[in-house]
Design a protein around this motif. Structure first.
Motif, short mmCIF file in Angstrom:
data_model
loop_
_atom_site.label_atom_id
_atom_site.label_comp_id
_atom_site.label_asym_id
_atom_site.label_seq_id
_atom_site.Cartn_x
_atom_site.Cartn_y
_atom_site.Cartn_z
N MET A 247 -1.65 -2.54 -57.11
CA MET A 247 -1.68 -1.70 -55.92
C MET A 247 -0.57 -2.10 -54.94
O MET A 247 0.04 -1.24 -54.29
CB MET A 247 -3.04 -1.81 -55.23
CG MET A 247 -4.19 -1.18 -55.98
SD MET A 247 -4.08 0.63 -56.08
CE MET A 247 -3.48 0.85 -57.76
N ALA A 248 -0.31 -3.40 -54.84
CA ALA A 248 0.78 -3.84 -53.96
C ALA A 248 2.12 -3.32 -54.47
O ALA A 248 3.02 -3.01 -53.67
CB ALA A 248 0.80 -5.37 -53.87
N ALA A 249 2.25 -3.20 -55.79
CA ALA A 249 3.49 -2.67 -56.37
C ALA A 249 3.72 -1.22 -55.95
O ALA A 249 4.87 -0.77 -55.82
CB ALA A 249 3.45 -2.79 -57.88
N VAL A 250 2.63 -0.48 -55.75
CA VAL A 250 2.76 0.91 -55.31
C VAL A 250 3.41 0.96 -53.93
O VAL A 250 4.33 1.76 -53.68
CB VAL A 250 1.38 1.59 -55.28
CG1 VAL A 250 1.48 2.99 -54.67
CG2 VAL A 250 0.80 1.67 -56.69
N LEU A 251 2.96 0.09 -53.02
CA LEU A 251 3.55 0.05 -51.69
C LEU A 251 5.01 -0.39 -51.73
O LEU A 251 5.86 0.16 -51.02
CB LEU A 251 2.75 -0.90 -50.80
CG LEU A 251 1.31 -0.49 -50.44
CD1 LEU A 251 0.68 -1.53 -49.54
CD2 LEU A 251 1.28 0.87 -49.77
N GLN A 252 5.28 -1.39 -52.56
CA GLN A 252 6.65 -1.90 -52.63
C GLN A 252 7.61 -0.89 -53.25
O GLN A 252 8.80 -0.87 -52.92
CB GLN A 252 6.65 -3.20 -53.44
CG GLN A 252 5.89 -4.33 -52.77
CD GLN A 252 5.65 -5.51 -53.69
OE1 GLN A 252 6.09 -5.51 -54.85
NE2 GLN A 252 4.95 -6.52 -53.20
N SER A 253 7.09 -0.04 -54.14
CA SER A 253 7.97 0.92 -54.81
C SER A 253 8.48 2.01 -53.87
O SER A 253 9.51 2.62 -54.13
CB SER A 253 7.23 1.56 -55.99
OG SER A 253 6.13 2.34 -55.53
N VAL A 254 7.74 2.26 -52.78
CA VAL A 254 8.15 3.33 -51.85
C VAL A 254 8.79 2.78 -50.59
O VAL A 254 9.14 3.55 -49.69
CB VAL A 254 6.92 4.20 -51.47
CG1 VAL A 254 6.35 4.87 -52.70
CG2 VAL A 254 5.85 3.35 -50.78
N ASN A 255 8.94 1.45 -50.51
CA ASN A 255 9.55 0.82 -49.33
C ASN A 255 8.85 1.30 -48.06
O ASN A 255 9.48 1.81 -47.12
CB ASN A 255 11.05 1.15 -49.27
CG ASN A 255 11.79 0.23 -48.31
OD1 ASN A 255 11.24 -0.76 -47.81
ND2 ASN A 255 13.04 0.56 -48.02
#
Length: 288
Positions: A247-255
């Protein structure tokens, strides 16, 4: 796992202690004492019978003479008994040393058991902490997914669609081309990612013609709705450290930090330019 207290309550075999009194000491003392008394009596009787003593000095010499063997016998008995006592004491010291060795060995074993128990306790604590962290992150993930669904509902119900003709397969088709609503996926996670991508393209660090057109469309949207949208995105960003890796990767992917900051700056600029929104506290509009 090693049972608690293992090795600490087990009785270790201990060397048997014998009596500290020397064997036969009383008998030896009685035997030598009786023999000495008997010797003195027999010698005295013989002396009286033979009338050997004649005068006080002679009697003194006679008694000293017959007492000397008795005294020597008692001395011999005392040395013998003391020798037995020393032998018993040496045995006692030997047994004490054996007990000390066993005690030291038991302490070493107990220390090993305690170290092993400490390791097991540490592993247990780490396991419990890991499980707790997993449960907390799972719960946060569920909350994150709920917020994504609420975000999609908010955007689709708050921002108006913008219809226009687009070319599809050589035909002009009327469809929603709005920045917030046009061709958005139904999946909340994909919706969130596409929304952030569109906001990033509308508010780049270096504006171009395409971004200016999108920013102009963004400027036509209600400021209070954009402020609420930014608040919802900010709350999602605050959950990043408590989310699982996926889930954290989702946030990081959209900056997301960039999106939140740029949208906040855009809203603040509009707040300064639009007097209708200056009636209340500034933070109520920008950070609400």
């Amino acid at each position: 796992m090693i049972a608690c207290g293992a090795g600490m309550t087990d009785e270790k075999p201990k060397a048997k202690r014998t009596s500290t009194l020397p064997s036969g000491a009383g008998k030896k003392l009685c035997w030598f004492g009786g023999a000495s008394v008997l010797w003195i009596l027999i010698s005295g009787a013989i002396g009286l019978y033979l009338r050997v003593p004649d005068g006080a000095n002679t009697w003194g010499d006679f008694l000293a003479g017959i007492s000397a063997p008795a005294a020597f016998a008692m001395l011999f008995a005392a040395v013998w008994i003391q020798s037995d006592e020393l032998r018993e004491q040496r045995k006692e010291l030997g047994l004490t040393r054996e007990e000390l060795k066993l005690t030291r060995k038991e302490f070493v074993e107990n220390r090993k058991v305690m170290k092993e128990q400490a390791k097991q306790a540490t592993k247990q604590a780490e396991f419990v902490a890991a499980q707790t962290d997993i449960l907390l992150r799972d719960r946060t993930d569920e909350e994150f997914k709920v917020r994504l669904r609420l975000l999609r509902t908010f955007v689709t119900s708050t921002f108006d669609a913008k219809y226009g003709y687009v070319n599809k397969g050589g035909n002009r088709v009327l469809q929603d081309t709005g920045l917030m609503t046009g061709s958005m996926p139904s999946d909340p996670e994909k919706f969130f990612m596409k929304l952030c991508k569109r906001l990033s393209s509308a508010l780049p660090m270096t504006p171009d013609e395409n971004s200016e057109a999108k920013a102009a469309e963004l400027a036509q949207m209600p400021l209070h709705a954009l402020v609420m949208l930014n608040g919802k995105l900010r709350r999602l960003l605050e959950m990043e450290e408590r989310l699982s890796g996926s889930m954290a990767a989702v946030l990081q992917s959209v900056n997301l930090p960039y999106v939140v900051e740029q949208l906040n700056s855009f809203n603040e600029k509009r707040w300064k330019e639009e007097p209708d929104y200056q009636a209340g506290p500034r933070d109520a509009h920008i950070d609400g």
